[in-house]
Design a protein around this motif. Structure first.
Motif, PDB file in Angstrom:
ATOM      1  N   UNK A 198       0.835  -1.200   0.000  1.00 12.98           N
ATOM      2  CA  UNK A 198       0.000   0.000   0.000  1.00 12.98           C
ATOM      3  C   UNK A 198       0.866   1.244   0.000  1.00 12.98           C
ATOM      4  N   UNK A 199       0.335   2.307  -0.566  1.00 10.94           N
ATOM      5  CA  UNK A 199       0.981   3.620  -0.486  1.00 10.94           C
ATOM      6  C   UNK A 199       0.537   4.308   0.803  1.00 10.94           C
ATOM      7  N   UNK A 200       1.502   4.900   1.509  1.00 12.66           N
ATOM      8  CA  UNK A 200       1.225   5.603   2.766  1.00 12.66           C
ATOM      9  C   UNK A 200       1.899   6.968   2.744  1.00 12.66           C
ATOM     10  N   UNK A 201       1.235   7.969   3.312  1.00 11.93           N
ATOM     11  CA  UNK A 201       1.868   9.276   3.518  1.00 11.93           C
ATOM     12  C   UNK A 201       2.678   9.233   4.805  1.00 11.93           C
ATOM     13  N   UNK A 202       3.913   9.714   4.744  1.00 12.81           N
ATOM     14  CA  UNK A 202       4.761   9.733   5.931  1.00 12.81           C
ATOM     15  C   UNK A 202       4.268  10.792   6.931  1.00 12.81           C
ATOM     16  N   UNK A 203       4.574  10.538   8.195  1.00 17.41           N
ATOM     17  CA  UNK A 203       4.141  11.450   9.264  1.00 17.41           C
ATOM     18  C   UNK A 203       4.729  12.848   9.093  1.00 17.41           C
ATOM     19  N   UNK A 204       5.936  12.934   8.551  1.00 15.66           N
ATOM     20  CA  UNK A 204       6.558  14.251   8.362  1.00 15.66           C
ATOM     21  C   UNK A 204       5.726  15.109   7.401  1.00 15.66           C
ATOM     22  N   UNK A 205       5.118  14.463   6.405  1.00 14.97           N
ATOM     23  CA  UNK A 205       4.314  15.191   5.419  1.00 14.97           C
ATOM     24  C   UNK A 205       2.991  15.646   6.033  1.00 14.97           C
ATOM     25  N   UNK A 206       2.251  14.714   6.655  1.00 12.25           N
ATOM     26  CA  UNK A 206       0.966  15.087   7.233  1.00 12.25           C
ATOM     27  C   UNK A 206       1.145  16.009   8.439  1.00 12.25           C
ATOM     28  N   UNK A 207       2.250  15.833   9.179  1.00 16.33           N
ATOM     29  CA  UNK A 207       2.518  16.712  10.317  1.00 16.33           C
ATOM     30  C   UNK A 207       2.728  18.150   9.877  1.00 16.33           C
ATOM     31  N   UNK A 208       3.494  18.337   8.798  1.00 18.18           N
ATOM     32  CA  UNK A 208       3.738  19.686   8.277  1.00 18.18           C
ATOM     33  C   UNK A 208       2.439  20.306   7.754  1.00 18.18           C
ATOM     34  N   UNK A 209       1.632  19.480   7.139  1.00 14.86           N
ATOM     35  CA  UNK A 209       0.358  19.941   6.593  1.00 14.86           C
ATOM     36  C   UNK A 209      -0.568  20.434   7.720  1.00 14.86           C
ATOM     37  N   UNK A 210      -0.691  19.643   8.784  1.00 15.82           N
ATOM     38  CA  UNK A 210      -1.527  20.052   9.911  1.00 15.82           C
ATOM     39  C   UNK A 210      -0.967  21.288  10.606  1.00 15.82           C
ATOM     40  N   UNK A 211       0.355  21.306  10.785  1.00 16.31           N
ATOM     41  CA  UNK A 211       0.990  22.424  11.483  1.00 16.31           C
ATOM     42  C   UNK A 211       0.755  23.729  10.732  1.00 16.31           C
ATOM     43  N   UNK A 212       0.858  23.670   9.407  1.00 11.53           N
ATOM     44  CA  UNK A 212       0.699  24.884   8.607  1.00 11.53           C
ATOM     45  C   UNK A 212      -0.734  25.401   8.684  1.00 11.53           C
ATOM     46  N   UNK A 213      -1.687  24.504   8.612  1.00 13.48           N
ATOM     47  CA  UNK A 213      -3.083  24.944   8.556  1.00 13.48           C
ATOM     48  C   UNK A 213      -3.650  25.284   9.924  1.00 13.48           C
ATOM     49  N   UNK A 214      -3.152  24.653  10.954  1.00  6.99           N
ATOM     50  CA  UNK A 214      -3.687  24.932  12.288  1.00  6.99           C
ATOM     51  C   UNK A 214      -2.740  25.783  13.125  1.00  6.99           C
ATOM     52  N   UNK A 215      -1.649  26.250  12.500  1.00  8.56           N
ATOM     53  CA  UNK A 215      -0.661  27.101  13.188  1.00  8.56           C
ATOM     54  C   UNK A 215      -0.188  26.483  14.494  1.00  8.56           C
TER      55      UNK A 215
END
Length: 228
Positions: A210-227
């Motif tokens: 399966x393809x998975x998104x790494x935590x570093x990617x989703x973490x940066x995404x959440x951090x940027x949008x939720x400050x």
């Protein structure tokens, strides 16, 4: 929010979907499960998709386990993401099953990964193990689509991983391959094998991937949008 007397119809538009997701924020899983009359599993080890299934009921998703997006009429995929107290993801995010054969003519533009990640409704959920499942709260939703930089990163990783699959190197791929996207075995047990291509171009049997998104990617995404 008005809780269900019956299951909601699929949302008519993006705004309605987002408002339904916003209305869930702050509730815990136990409250939602009891009002939907759904049993809460002891833990998520054997019921990994339970949280997503519960939220799909309240949001009106219809795709189920089909290979299309959860809200096909809107072109939106639902992804729940377990987070810690600091708002950081606790695990990688499953995107879709990887095709290990029949890949001639498949490009990033028409790939299943790109289709699934074109527009995503992220719903963070408390995921720390010391919090009983029923008490875990739902966070504020985020409607996301990749910006150009994110799309480029995803495309590069997908192309690298698919090249390895097509060239017969699937069994050499580890979770370290890829900057933001990784390929990992995805099977209920080690006997659930599927066909792939070997190093000499011969058919082999291997674990599904399966393809998975790494935590570093989703973490940066959440951090940027939720400050965060």
């Amino acid at each position: 929010m008005t809780f269900l007397s019956s299951l909601p119809l699929p949302p008519e538009n993006e705004q309605q979907l987002f408002e339904r997701a916003q209305a869930l924020a702050g509730f815990n899983l136990g409250e939602l499960a009891s009002r939907a009359q759904i049993a809460i599993p002891h833990d998520l080890k054997r019921d990994k998709g339970w949280v997503g299934m519960l939220l799909e009921l309240y949001l009106g998703a219809m795709a189920g386990s089909k290979p299309e997006q959860d809200f096909p009429a809107l072109g939106i995929e639902l992804k729940t993401i377990p987070i810690d107290a600091a708002g950081k993801p606790l695990e990688t995010t499953f995107v879709c099953v990887a095709p290990l054969t029949g890949n001639s003519g498949v490009t990033w533009a028409n790939s299943h990964v790109r289709h699934k990640l074109a527009r995503v409704l992220w719903i963070p959920v408390e995921g720390e193990r010391q919090i009983p499942l029923a008490q875990r709260r739902i966070g504020s939703p985020l409607l996301w689509q990749p910006n150009q930089q994110e799309e480029d990163m995803l495309r590069r990783d997908w192309e690298e991983l698919m090249d390895l699959i097509v060239l017969g190197h699937v069994e050499r791929i580890t979770a370290r391959h890829g900057e933001v996207l990784q390929l990992r075995p995805k099977a209920a047990n080690s006997k659930a094998l599927t066909e792939a291509i070997g190093e000499q171009g011969q058919p082999i049997l291997t674990l599904p991937r399966g393809f998975y998104l790494k935590k570093s990617f989703t973490g940066a995404l959440l951090a940027r949008h939720f400050s965060i």
